[in-house]
Design a protein around this motif. Structure first.
Motif, PDB file in Angstrom:
ATOM      1  N   UNK A 108    -102.224 -66.904  36.132  1.00  6.10           N
ATOM      2  CA  UNK A 108    -101.263 -65.420  36.019  1.00  6.10           C
ATOM      3  C   UNK A 108    -102.253 -64.140  35.939  1.00  6.10           C
ATOM      4  N   UNK A 109    -103.639 -64.466  35.797  1.00  2.00           N
ATOM      5  CA  UNK A 109    -104.514 -63.308  35.930  1.00  2.00           C
ATOM      6  C   UNK A 109    -105.444 -63.206  37.043  1.00  2.00           C
ATOM      7  N   UNK A 110    -105.108 -64.116  38.046  1.00  2.00           N
ATOM      8  CA  UNK A 110    -105.560 -64.129  39.302  1.00  2.00           C
ATOM      9  C   UNK A 110    -106.740 -65.110  39.651  1.00  2.00           C
ATOM     10  N   UNK A 111    -106.824 -66.093  38.639  1.00  2.00           N
ATOM     11  CA  UNK A 111    -107.999 -66.882  39.048  1.00  2.00           C
ATOM     12  C   UNK A 111    -107.611 -68.301  39.667  1.00  2.00           C
ATOM     13  N   UNK A 112    -108.288 -68.666  40.402  1.00  2.00           N
ATOM     14  CA  UNK A 112    -108.066 -70.330  41.005  1.00  2.00           C
ATOM     15  C   UNK A 112    -108.827 -71.356  40.238  1.00  2.00           C
ATOM     16  N   UNK A 113    -108.635 -72.502  40.621  1.00  2.00           N
ATOM     17  CA  UNK A 113    -109.166 -73.640  39.761  1.00  2.00           C
ATOM     18  C   UNK A 113    -110.637 -73.659  39.866  1.00  2.00           C
ATOM     19  N   UNK A 114    -111.215 -72.952  40.573  1.00  2.00           N
ATOM     20  CA  UNK A 114    -112.592 -72.964  40.856  1.00  2.00           C
ATOM     21  C   UNK A 114    -113.286 -71.779  39.958  1.00  2.00           C
ATOM     22  N   UNK A 115    -112.627 -70.932  39.322  1.00  2.00           N
ATOM     23  CA  UNK A 115    -112.549 -69.792  38.273  1.00  2.00           C
ATOM     24  C   UNK A 115    -112.902 -68.702  39.207  1.00  2.00           C
ATOM     25  N   UNK A 116    -112.521 -68.460  40.341  1.00  2.00           N
ATOM     26  CA  UNK A 116    -112.910 -67.436  41.281  1.00  2.00           C
ATOM     27  C   UNK A 116    -111.565 -66.592  41.101  1.00  2.00           C
ATOM     28  N   UNK A 117    -111.869 -65.119  41.116  1.00  2.00           N
ATOM     29  CA  UNK A 117    -110.767 -64.213  40.991  1.00  2.00           C
ATOM     30  C   UNK A 117    -110.313 -64.357  42.480  1.00  2.00           C
ATOM     31  N   UNK A 118    -108.998 -64.364  42.748  1.00  2.00           N
ATOM     32  CA  UNK A 118    -108.375 -64.133  43.987  1.00  2.00           C
ATOM     33  C   UNK A 118    -107.388 -63.050  43.958  1.00  2.00           C
ATOM     34  N   UNK A 119    -107.233 -62.647  42.858  1.00  2.00           N
ATOM     35  CA  UNK A 119    -106.232 -61.740  42.746  1.00  2.00           C
ATOM     36  C   UNK A 119    -104.775 -62.227  42.360  1.00  2.00           C
TER      37      UNK A 119
END
Length: 121
Positions: A108-119
């Motif tokens: 919900x805060x824009x993070x993927x499962x590798x903890x990268x911010x994707x927006x």
């Protein structure tokens, strides 16, 4: 997928960095650069910050009972506002009990499962 908790069951460094960014969006004093990894000195979430964070994360503010519970059992300022340490405690407990819920929060805060911010979507 990266691990949210380290081998000792504590919040991993990469997960903590994500949480700093999330906390920085809602804290007082306002963070001038939420992605820097630095939080303003003595930053906290007041009631409005808690409501905003909960709304962005869960679609609605916390109930008064939930807020009271968080503020009673987690680290707070002398005025009763949630500190970053308390914010980490919330996520430590949640992740131990329901890691998938934490992943949903991060998404919900824009993070993927590798903890990268994707927006955000």
């Amino acid at each position: 997928m990266v691990s949210l908790l380290d081998d000792d069951g504590a919040i991993s460094e990469s997960f903590e960095n994500c949480l700093k960014h999330i906390f920085a969006k809602y804290c007082i004093p306002e963070s001038m650069s939420p992605f820097s990894g630095e939080l303003p000195l003595n930053a906290y979430l007041d009631s409005a910050g808690l409501d905003s964070w909960a709304s962005d994360t869960n679609g609605e503010p916390f109930s008064e009972d939930t807020k009271e519970e968080i503020l009673q059992f987690m680290d707070v300022t002398d005025e009763g506002n949630l500190t970053f340490k308390g914010f980490l405690q919330v996520y430590q407990l949640q992740t131990e009990n329901d890691e998938e819920e934490t992943w949903r929060d991060l998404s919900k805060h824009g993070y993927d499962r590798s903890l990268m911010f994707i927006g955000k979507d």
